[in-house]
Design a protein around this motif. Structure first.
Motif, PDB file in Angstrom:
ATOM      1  N   UNK A  31       0.977  -1.419   0.140  1.00 38.63           N
ATOM      2  CA  UNK A  31       0.080   0.086  -0.178  1.00 38.63           C
ATOM      3  C   UNK A  31       0.879   1.212   0.068  1.00 38.63           C
ATOM      4  N   UNK A  32       1.877   1.161   0.621  1.00 39.57           N
ATOM      5  CA  UNK A  32       2.921   2.383   0.583  1.00 39.57           C
ATOM      6  C   UNK A  32       3.398   2.795  -0.414  1.00 39.57           C
ATOM      7  N   UNK A  33       4.087   1.868  -1.120  1.00 39.46           N
ATOM      8  CA  UNK A  33       4.405   1.673  -2.648  1.00 39.46           C
ATOM      9  C   UNK A  33       3.444   2.241  -3.256  1.00 39.46           C
ATOM     10  N   UNK A  55      -7.225  10.937  -3.860  1.00 40.79           N
ATOM     11  CA  UNK A  55      -7.099   9.464  -2.887  1.00 40.79           C
ATOM     12  C   UNK A  55      -7.117   9.858  -1.593  1.00 40.79           C
ATOM     13  N   UNK A  56      -7.861   8.745  -1.046  1.00 45.09           N
ATOM     14  CA  UNK A  56      -7.915   8.839   0.336  1.00 45.09           C
ATOM     15  C   UNK A  56      -7.401   7.189   0.729  1.00 45.09           C
ATOM     16  N   UNK A  57      -6.486   7.424   1.673  1.00 34.69           N
ATOM     17  CA  UNK A  57      -5.842   6.137   2.471  1.00 34.69           C
ATOM     18  C   UNK A  57      -6.255   5.696   3.634  1.00 34.69           C
ATOM     19  N   UNK A  58      -6.807   4.538   3.984  1.00 34.38           N
ATOM     20  CA  UNK A  58      -6.923   3.974   5.267  1.00 34.38           C
ATOM     21  C   UNK A  58      -6.290   2.865   5.758  1.00 34.38           C
ATOM     22  N   UNK A  59      -5.760   2.911   7.148  1.00 36.31           N
ATOM     23  CA  UNK A  59      -4.884   2.067   7.672  1.00 36.31           C
ATOM     24  C   UNK A  59      -4.937   2.164   9.005  1.00 36.31           C
ATOM     25  N   UNK A  60      -5.001   1.134  10.006  1.00 38.52           N
ATOM     26  CA  UNK A  60      -4.949   1.151  11.308  1.00 38.52           C
ATOM     27  C   UNK A  60      -3.828   1.109  11.877  1.00 38.52           C
ATOM     28  N   UNK A  61      -2.632   0.818  11.304  1.00 42.00           N
ATOM     29  CA  UNK A  61      -1.288   0.443  11.822  1.00 42.00           C
ATOM     30  C   UNK A  61      -0.494   1.521  11.951  1.00 42.00           C
ATOM     31  N   UNK A  62       0.579   1.374  12.670  1.00 43.81           N
ATOM     32  CA  UNK A  62       1.502   2.248  13.071  1.00 43.81           C
ATOM     33  C   UNK A  62       2.929   1.757  12.650  1.00 43.81           C
ATOM     34  N   UNK A  63       4.018   2.842  12.364  1.00 40.52           N
ATOM     35  CA  UNK A  63       5.194   2.462  11.897  1.00 40.52           C
ATOM     36  C   UNK A  63       5.861   2.007  13.357  1.00 40.52           C
ATOM     37  N   UNK A  64       6.473   0.868  12.654  1.00 42.62           N
ATOM     38  CA  UNK A  64       7.484   0.096  13.974  1.00 42.62           C
ATOM     39  C   UNK A  64       8.919  -0.148  13.180  1.00 42.62           C
ATOM     40  N   UNK A  65       9.866  -0.377  14.105  1.00 42.61           N
ATOM     41  CA  UNK A  65      11.022  -0.584  13.505  1.00 42.61           C
ATOM     42  C   UNK A  65      11.403  -1.878  12.377  1.00 42.61           C
ATOM     43  N   UNK A  66      10.476  -2.787  12.600  1.00 42.01           N
ATOM     44  CA  UNK A  66      10.535  -3.893  11.691  1.00 42.01           C
ATOM     45  C   UNK A  66      10.263  -3.184  10.212  1.00 42.01           C
ATOM     46  N   UNK A  67       9.487  -2.397   9.969  1.00 43.52           N
ATOM     47  CA  UNK A  67       8.826  -1.592   8.798  1.00 43.52           C
ATOM     48  C   UNK A  67      10.143  -0.759   7.990  1.00 43.52           C
ATOM     49  N   UNK A  68      11.216  -0.465   8.706  1.00 40.59           N
ATOM     50  CA  UNK A  68      12.341   0.327   8.256  1.00 40.59           C
ATOM     51  C   UNK A  68      12.867  -0.514   7.127  1.00 40.59           C
ATOM     52  N   UNK A  69      13.291  -0.025   5.888  1.00 43.74           N
ATOM     53  CA  UNK A  69      13.998  -0.449   5.002  1.00 43.74           C
ATOM     54  C   UNK A  69      13.261  -1.047   3.898  1.00 43.74           C
ATOM     55  N   UNK A  70      12.122  -2.054   4.223  1.00 41.31           N
ATOM     56  CA  UNK A  70      11.034  -2.584   3.276  1.00 41.31           C
ATOM     57  C   UNK A  70      10.139  -1.642   2.994  1.00 41.31           C
ATOM     58  N   UNK A  71       9.625  -0.518   3.967  1.00 44.40           N
ATOM     59  CA  UNK A  71       8.518   0.104   3.590  1.00 44.40           C
ATOM     60  C   UNK A  71       9.027   1.600   3.882  1.00 44.40           C
TER      61      UNK A  71
END
Length: 258
Positions: A31-33, A55-71
């Motif tokens: 989704x971010x890409x 565009x409207x984007x919907x997501x209930x997640x927050x950024x975590x350390x595991x997201x860094x690099x790939x997202x």
């Protein structure tokens, strides 16, 4: 149904001379890409056509350390809403006023009113929930594009939602119709979050989301920018370097809203 590699699907005239309303569900790996690519697509559409994107984007997640690099998030984003963080960044960079909703569709935001629904969700159950909302809604989007992936392979597909009373034969089948196994609630799903960047990379290839989104965006550019497409999506396998198109079916024409 038989595939016809010569068939083309043509964009309906209802999309001319206006902003096309896009609802993007999911702002994680795919989704971010997609969201970043939609900003580039909007710039291109404004330059070559009478269309643009809202565009409207919907997501209930927050950024975590595991997201860094790939997202496409940074250490300073950790703990913040994915949808709000990336949308605000894109709006600032491109001079847009796109909207972000921290929550889940269809509870946090309805699907009705969107021209194109793009789903980048992790589970079959999420797709079933959205499919049920489309089935029961009074007005469905003209198109539903879905992206999904595993560690090093994935697929994207665009279809035209219908309901139980829709008798059209010129409609592109949706992801739930093309892959009926997604309707099987007995199939176990693995949506456990990764705890670190290294673990995340063990679960998914570093660039699988970027490559999958690029192919999906190219299809959208052909449809919205050039007015037609010759395939409905593709399977992509990075491990063997192969891409296989998902062909259109006999009798397809322009999708109409219902």
């Amino acid at each position: 149904m038989q595939a016809d590699i010569r068939a083309r699907h043509y964009l309906h005239a209802d999309f001319e001379n206006r902003a096309i309303r896009v609802l993007l569900v999911g702002c994680g790996g795919n989704g971010a890409q997609m969201l970043m690519g939609l900003a580039s697509l909007d710039t291109a559409l404004r330059a070559i056509s009478t269309r643009s994107l809202d565009v409207t984007v919907v997501d209930d997640d927050i950024v975590t350390e595991a997201n860094l690099g790939r997202q496409p998030f940074y250490r300073c984003d950790i703990g913040n809403s994915k949808a709000h963080t990336l949308t605000e960044r894109i709006n600032l960079a491109h001079g847009l006023s796109w909207k972000a909703v921290h929550g889940r569709a269809p509870d946090a935001i309805g699907i009705e009113g969107a021209d194109i629904l793009i789903t980048c969700v992790d589970t079959a159950s999420a797709r079933r929930t959205l499919g049920a909302a489309l089935e029961n809604g009074h007005s469905s989007p003209a198109y539903w594009m879905d992206l999904g992936n595993r560690a090093s392979d994935g697929q994207y597909l665009i279809g035209c939602p219908g309901n139980s009373t829709d008798k059209r034969t010129d409609r592109l089948p949706t992801v739930l119709e093309t892959f009926p196994e997604l309707a099987d609630e007995a199939v176990a799903e693995d949506d456990a979050p990764s705890c670190s960047v290294a673990e995340a990379l063990e679960r998914q290839s570093l660039f699988v989301n970027r490559i999958l989104a690029s192919h999906a965006l190219a299809l959208l550019f052909d449809l919205l920018g050039r007015g037609s497409i010759g395939h409905a999506g593709a399977f992509i396998n990075l491990a063997i370097g192969q891409t296989v198109a998902i062909p259109l079916m006999h009798g397809v024409a322009g999708c109409r809203r219902h």
